[in-house]
Each structure stands twice: as structure tokens, then as C-alpha cells.
Motif scaffolding. Sequence first.
Motif, PDB file in Angstrom:
ATOM      1  N   ARG A 105       0.848  -1.194   0.000  1.00 11.70           N
ATOM      2  CA  ARG A 105       0.000   0.000   0.000  1.00 11.70           C
ATOM      3  C   ARG A 105       0.883   1.242   0.000  1.00 11.70           C
ATOM      4  O   ARG A 105       1.898   1.274   0.702  1.00 11.70           O
ATOM      5  CB  ARG A 105      -0.868   0.064   1.264  1.00 11.70           C
ATOM      6  CG  ARG A 105      -1.815  -1.101   1.463  1.00 11.70           C
ATOM      7  CD  ARG A 105      -2.397  -1.052   2.871  1.00 11.70           C
ATOM      8  NE  ARG A 105      -3.196  -2.219   3.185  1.00 11.70           N
ATOM      9  CZ  ARG A 105      -3.479  -2.607   4.442  1.00 11.70           C
ATOM     10  NH1 ARG A 105      -3.029  -1.912   5.466  1.00 11.70           N
ATOM     11  NH2 ARG A 105      -4.205  -3.683   4.655  1.00 11.70           N
ATOM     12  N   HIS A 139       2.629  -3.145   5.451  1.00  4.52           N
ATOM     13  CA  HIS A 139       2.094  -3.124   4.081  1.00  4.52           C
ATOM     14  C   HIS A 139       2.801  -2.058   3.250  1.00  4.52           C
ATOM     15  O   HIS A 139       3.057  -2.248   2.060  1.00  4.52           O
ATOM     16  CB  HIS A 139       0.582  -2.851   4.096  1.00  4.52           C
ATOM     17  CG  HIS A 139      -0.240  -4.039   4.499  1.00  4.52           C
ATOM     18  ND1 HIS A 139      -0.505  -5.091   3.644  1.00  4.52           N
ATOM     19  CD2 HIS A 139      -0.833  -4.367   5.673  1.00  4.52           C
ATOM     20  CE1 HIS A 139      -1.244  -6.001   4.264  1.00  4.52           C
ATOM     21  NE2 HIS A 139      -1.463  -5.586   5.510  1.00  4.52           N
ATOM     22  N   ASP A 146      -2.362  -9.630   3.104  1.00  3.04           N
ATOM     23  CA  ASP A 146      -3.613 -10.097   3.698  1.00  3.04           C
ATOM     24  C   ASP A 146      -4.216 -11.154   2.778  1.00  3.04           C
ATOM     25  O   ASP A 146      -4.328 -10.945   1.567  1.00  3.04           O
ATOM     26  CB  ASP A 146      -4.603  -8.947   3.866  1.00  3.04           C
ATOM     27  CG  ASP A 146      -4.137  -7.913   4.893  1.00  3.04           C
ATOM     28  OD1 ASP A 146      -3.180  -8.199   5.633  1.00  3.04           O
ATOM     29  OD2 ASP A 146      -4.748  -6.831   4.944  1.00  3.04           O
ATOM     30  N   GLU A 172      -6.021 -10.426  13.752  1.00  4.09           N
ATOM     31  CA  GLU A 172      -6.114 -10.336  12.287  1.00  4.09           C
ATOM     32  C   GLU A 172      -5.698 -11.679  11.695  1.00  4.09           C
ATOM     33  O   GLU A 172      -4.520 -11.889  11.397  1.00  4.09           O
ATOM     34  CB  GLU A 172      -5.202  -9.228  11.736  1.00  4.09           C
ATOM     35  CG  GLU A 172      -5.602  -7.830  12.171  1.00  4.09           C
ATOM     36  CD  GLU A 172      -4.742  -6.753  11.513  1.00  4.09           C
ATOM     37  OE1 GLU A 172      -4.201  -6.976  10.415  1.00  4.09           O
ATOM     38  OE2 GLU A 172      -4.597  -5.676  12.121  1.00  4.09           O
ATOM     39  N   TRP A 174      -6.017 -12.749   8.894  1.00  2.59           N
ATOM     40  CA  TRP A 174      -5.717 -12.649   7.467  1.00  2.59           C
ATOM     41  C   TRP A 174      -4.325 -12.068   7.172  1.00  2.59           C
ATOM     42  O   TRP A 174      -3.863 -12.123   6.040  1.00  2.59           O
ATOM     43  CB  TRP A 174      -6.763 -11.751   6.797  1.00  2.59           C
ATOM     44  CG  TRP A 174      -6.895 -10.408   7.485  1.00  2.59           C
ATOM     45  CD1 TRP A 174      -6.123  -9.300   7.258  1.00  2.59           C
ATOM     46  CD2 TRP A 174      -7.815 -10.053   8.533  1.00  2.59           C
ATOM     47  NE1 TRP A 174      -6.517  -8.279   8.098  1.00  2.59           N
ATOM     48  CE2 TRP A 174      -7.544  -8.706   8.889  1.00  2.59           C
ATOM     49  CE3 TRP A 174      -8.839 -10.743   9.192  1.00  2.59           C
ATOM     50  CZ2 TRP A 174      -8.272  -8.046   9.893  1.00  2.59           C
ATOM     51  CZ3 TRP A 174      -9.548 -10.076  10.186  1.00  2.59           C
ATOM     52  CH2 TRP A 174      -9.269  -8.742  10.517  1.00  2.59           C
ATOM     53  N   HIS A 175      -3.652 -11.517   8.165  1.00  3.42           N
ATOM     54  CA  HIS A 175      -2.418 -10.745   7.936  1.00  3.42           C
ATOM     55  C   HIS A 175      -1.175 -11.599   8.209  1.00  3.42           C
ATOM     56  O   HIS A 175      -0.982 -12.093   9.314  1.00  3.42           O
ATOM     57  CB  HIS A 175      -2.449  -9.511   8.850  1.00  3.42           C
ATOM     58  CG  HIS A 175      -1.228  -8.633   8.772  1.00  3.42           C
ATOM     59  ND1 HIS A 175      -1.246  -7.379   8.189  1.00  3.42           N
ATOM     60  CD2 HIS A 175       0.036  -8.824   9.210  1.00  3.42           C
ATOM     61  CE1 HIS A 175      -0.033  -6.834   8.280  1.00  3.42           C
ATOM     62  NE2 HIS A 175       0.757  -7.696   8.902  1.00  3.42           N
TER      63      HIS A 175
HETATM   64 ZN   LIG Z   1      -2.614  -6.674   6.837  1.00  7.86          ZN
END
Ligand SMILES: [Zn+2]
Length: 195
Positions: A105, A139, A146, A172, A174-175
Motif C-alpha cells: 500500500r 504493508h 492479507d 487479524e 488474514w495478515h
Molecule cells: Zn494486513
Amino acid sequence: MFCPSVSARADGDRRSGRQALAAVAGVLVVALSACSPESPIGAPWHAKGRAAEDGSIPADSSISPYDSDHPAIARLDPELLSAVRTAAQDARAAGVELRVTSGWRSKAYQQRLLDDAVTRYGSLEEARRLVSTPEKSAHVTGDAIDIGPTDAADWLIRHGRDYGLCQTYANEMWHFELSTAPGGECPVPRDDAAG
Ligand SMILES: [Zn+2]
């Protein structure tokens, strides 16, 4: 490239009957338009505007770890990406499709996510439990990814250490980050991103 991942995706589709045919047909249409020399460079996310430049992936969608022309994938640490791709191949063999819901990101995009979280959760303190600042986010440096959907994240939590991939935060699922050597032990996940 987008095209090779498309055929692999169709092969791995385990849904049956009409649903599978519809899915394969849809993929073929996408593949033809993406690969056709006279069409504009066009994976589906391109059609959604210029948003992908900052690494953003719409909240209701995901991309393949092989979508290497998407900045969210292209700007990841190469070692992390390689580990995720190897894991994705093994997951596929086990009937699980690893999808990427977020990767690299830009700082501006990370700040936007943080601002949105502040609005949603009411304070910076609460928001930071789920969204890091641009200065701290892995990120932004391309060192975090993720993974979705839930069954894929669950598969990676159980098998990620084989590839050096570890769940970073307990809140989290997903991370993932490259936090150990392949086959090593993952560190105990931290409570949340604010810790
Ligand atoms: Zn993440």
C-alpha cells in the motif's frame, strides 16, 4: 502476467455442474479480453479506475498472488511474494484457493485506511488496533500480505510456517509476514497492531 494464472484458476475450480461452467466461461471471457492484442491492457481491476495505483483492492474483491501487474503484488518484497506463491500452489493442491485482499500500500492509501478506521471506531486509539500508521505499517514497506477468504487464511495459519509465513496479530487472522525461516517456528502473534 495475468493470463497463466487464469488457466490455472479454471483447472483448480472445484465447483460442480452449471456453476463451474459459468465460472470457467466467465474466466475465459476475462482471459480473452485480457490477452487479446487489440484490447487495452485490461485485468478486471483496471476497469475500476486508477485506484489500483496506490495498491488498493476494492473491499469486496481480491486478486491472485500471480496478478503481478497490480501494484499491490508488484511492489511486495520478492521473498515474501515467492513464499506466498509457493504456499498458494500447495494450498490449491489441497483444494484451497489463496486470494490476496491487500498487499503493498502507498503511504497515502494507508493513511486513508487509518482515517476511515478512526471514523468507524470513534478514536485513533481503537483504530490503531486494526490499522497501523503509514510510518509503522508493514504493508507500506511491502512486507505484509492479507489473505482471504477465511478458509484460505485458516489454511495459511496452519501451514504458513513451512514457507516462513506467520500470522502477525492475534486479532487479524488474514495478515501474514515473513517472520521465520521456512520450516521454523512462528513467533507468538502480538495482540494487535497497536502493540
Ligand atoms: Zn494486513
